[in-house]
Design an enzyme around this catalytic site. Sequence first.
Site, PDB file in Angstrom:
ATOM      1  N   GLY A  38      13.843 -15.655  -5.554  1.00 33.40           N
ATOM      2  CA  GLY A  38      12.963 -16.260  -4.562  1.00 33.40           C
ATOM      3  C   GLY A  38      13.409 -16.211  -3.121  1.00 33.40           C
ATOM      4  N   GLU A  49      18.279 -14.386 -10.367  1.00 35.71           N
ATOM      5  CA  GLU A  49      17.279 -13.323 -10.558  1.00 35.71           C
ATOM      6  C   GLU A  49      16.700 -12.860  -9.221  1.00 35.71           C
ATOM      7  OE1 GLU A  49      14.437 -15.426 -12.950  1.00 35.71           O
ATOM      8  OE2 GLU A  49      15.625 -15.265 -14.787  1.00 35.71           O
ATOM      9  N   GLY A  67      15.155 -10.522  -6.431  1.00 36.19           N
ATOM     10  CA  GLY A  67      14.400  -9.274  -6.396  1.00 36.19           C
ATOM     11  C   GLY A  67      14.238  -8.821  -4.961  1.00 36.19           C
ATOM     12  N   ARG A 114       0.515  -5.517  -0.555  1.00 38.05           N
ATOM     13  CA  ARG A 114       0.856  -6.860  -0.063  1.00 38.05           C
ATOM     14  C   ARG A 114      -0.036  -7.363   1.074  1.00 38.05           C
ATOM     15  NH1 ARG A 114       5.015  -8.043   2.040  1.00 38.05           N
ATOM     16  NH2 ARG A 114       5.294 -10.082   1.133  1.00 38.05           N
ATOM     17  N   CYS A 146     -12.282   2.498   0.843  1.00 38.53           N
ATOM     18  CA  CYS A 146     -13.575   1.934   1.199  1.00 38.53           C
ATOM     19  C   CYS A 146     -13.624   0.454   0.880  1.00 38.53           C
ATOM     20  CB  CYS A 146     -14.684   2.717   0.519  1.00 38.53           C
ATOM     21  SG  CYS A 146     -14.719   4.376   1.182  1.00 38.53           S
TER      22      CYS A 146
END
Length: 419
Positions: free
Chosen positions: A240, A275, A277, A314, A343
């Site tokens: 996180g 963890e 990332g 994102r 589009c």
Amino acid sequence: MDHFEYRSGVMHAEDVPLPRIAQDVGTPVYVYSRATLERHAKVFRDGLADVPDKLIAFAVKSNPNLAVLRVLANQGYGADCVSIGEVRRALAAGVAAEKIVFSGVGKTHSELISGIEAGIGQFNIESEEEGLELAEIAAQLGVVAQCALRINPDVDAGTHDKISTGKADNKFGVPIDQAGQIFGKLASQPGVNLRGVAVHIGSQLGDLSPLERAIEELGSMVTSLRGAGHAITHVDLGGGLGVPYKAGEELPSPAQYGAMVARVTKDWGVKLIFEPGRVIAGNAGILLTKVVRVKRGINDPFVIVDAAMNDLARPALYGAYHDFVAVEPRGSDMTANIVGPICETGDTFAMGRLTDRLDAGDLAVFRTAGAYGATMASSYNSRGFVPEVLVDGDRYAVVADRIEAGAIMDAERVPDWLT
Ligand SMILES: *Cc1c(COP(=O)(O)O)cnc(C)c1O
């Protein structure tokens, strides 16, 4: 810090000028820097120097490319996986099965079986139902699955709603006020060794205090579980930690994070699992794109690039900001809307952005695209899948081919009866 820098006016990835990659591989293309990945892996580990017993498991979903996973496996990293597909990738990249954590709220029956057969190091169980199912499968196979129970601490991580995971009404983990009772029930199942608890409150955290609260909650949980006679040997603190998406943006550093964790957990006497990332992969990658054309707008011009929301989701998904700069800036700038060819109005990377002056044919990059970039790509609008390149000093390799739209079409068929 990353290794995407201008040298003599041309952006390089380490020692490789980006125009060379564009020329050889085409655009759009993701470019990762091995030195940056290794640096981030080291900085994160160094930040946790005061945590004596730990496993750092890279969150595969943030960047599942095999070469990226291999770089991190070589750094001693394990893998946090959320599907059997990710487990297979981690194993293929050389991550030992015992260093793999299998998370995820919807592991299917067959994924649980495959996970057990692969010898997964730890299953993070997200519900009583899942725990009972896993216990039954393990008992049938005559093994004991190592497990932790994921707790939902009901903490607002203060991040984007779609990447917040630790509020009571999020789907993840078991509610903290029911955790003791669920833990007791699952711990009594012969197929599982429920040895700990896990938490992950969200991604792109810009403030450590919600995380600290969640970790403290987990600490009380450990105390009360031990009081009830359970042996707690492992605690998984999730990932996180956020990264700067804007130049100059200040976020908690791995050192500050590590110091907080070491302080809060100092008397726990457990092995801690992490963890991360985004903090490892985010700034280790860019998306290299070419300007298709510049179109006049009512207010600002539209810089239409050959990358789109299917390549980098994102901005469309979270309204996320990515720095956008020219590969060879001319020293002048412009205010423009940066858009892709798809589009959909959602295919907009930025509106009214002050950026380097760009013309048709120029190369540009979206920075901080190494995490949740290529992995979220789709073939929407019958565009292919974007390729990936890993740079190492003055060499580079294509570590994921471009999958052309035609290859995707080849996997489709029109049945005979549809004449
Ligand atoms: C997504 C995820 C992570 C990684 O989050 P980052 O913000 O990329 O560090 C870690 N653990 C779990 C369970 C996740 O779902």
